[in-house]
Design a protein around this motif. Structure first.
Motif, PDB file in Angstrom:
ATOM      1  N   MET A   1       0.819  -1.190   0.000  1.00 36.02           N
ATOM      2  CA  MET A   1       0.000   0.000   0.000  1.00 36.02           C
ATOM      3  C   MET A   1       0.864   1.255   0.000  1.00 36.02           C
ATOM      4  SD  MET A   1      -3.200  -1.028   2.472  1.00 36.02           S
ATOM      5  CE  MET A   1      -3.934   0.545   2.242  1.00 36.02           C
ATOM      6  N   LEU A  16     -11.070  -3.029   5.436  1.00 38.12           N
ATOM      7  CA  LEU A  16     -10.311  -3.023   4.192  1.00 38.12           C
ATOM      8  C   LEU A  16     -10.886  -2.055   3.163  1.00 38.12           C
ATOM      9  CD1 LEU A  16      -9.586  -6.846   3.811  1.00 38.12           C
ATOM     10  CD2 LEU A  16      -8.040  -5.053   4.631  1.00 38.12           C
ATOM     11  N   PHE A  21      -8.176  -1.013   0.368  1.00 37.63           N
ATOM     12  CA  PHE A  21      -7.533  -2.297   0.066  1.00 37.63           C
ATOM     13  C   PHE A  21      -8.464  -3.086  -0.840  1.00 37.63           C
ATOM     14  CE2 PHE A  21      -6.064  -6.607   0.958  1.00 37.63           C
ATOM     15  CZ  PHE A  21      -4.693  -6.444   1.040  1.00 37.63           C
ATOM     16  N   ASP A  25      -4.961  -5.824  -4.386  1.00 38.98           N
ATOM     17  CA  ASP A  25      -3.972  -5.676  -3.313  1.00 38.98           C
ATOM     18  C   ASP A  25      -3.789  -6.989  -2.568  1.00 38.98           C
ATOM     19  OD1 ASP A  25      -3.541  -2.887  -3.765  1.00 38.98           O
ATOM     20  OD2 ASP A  25      -5.401  -2.465  -2.680  1.00 38.98           O
TER      21      ASP A  25
END
Length: 67
Positions: A1, A16, A21, A25
């Motif tokens: 990230m 998330l 995310f 990812d």
């Protein structure tokens, strides 16, 4: 990230979706874990659909490592 200019959450309870995310990812993270372990991970696990927080990701990876 951090490579994407996003900051890592301080809490394992961080959602998330709220931190941005994405499934891509998670795939990148899984590939890195596989490289570290030298083994493929099993993504057919039913628990994969329940992953919603950073802690869930960490728990899932820990379960895969011990399997």
């Amino acid at each position: 990230m951090t490579a994407q200019g996003r900051s890592l959450p301080a809490e394992d309870t961080a959602d998330l979706r709220e931190i941005g995310f994405r499934s891509l990812d998670f795939s990148e993270l899984a590939l890195r874990v596989e490289d570290e372990l030298g083994d493929e991970l099993n993504f057919d696990a039913p628990g994969l659909r329940r992953i919603a927080t950073v802690g869930d990701v960490l728990d899932f990876i820990e379960q895969l490592q011990s399997a």
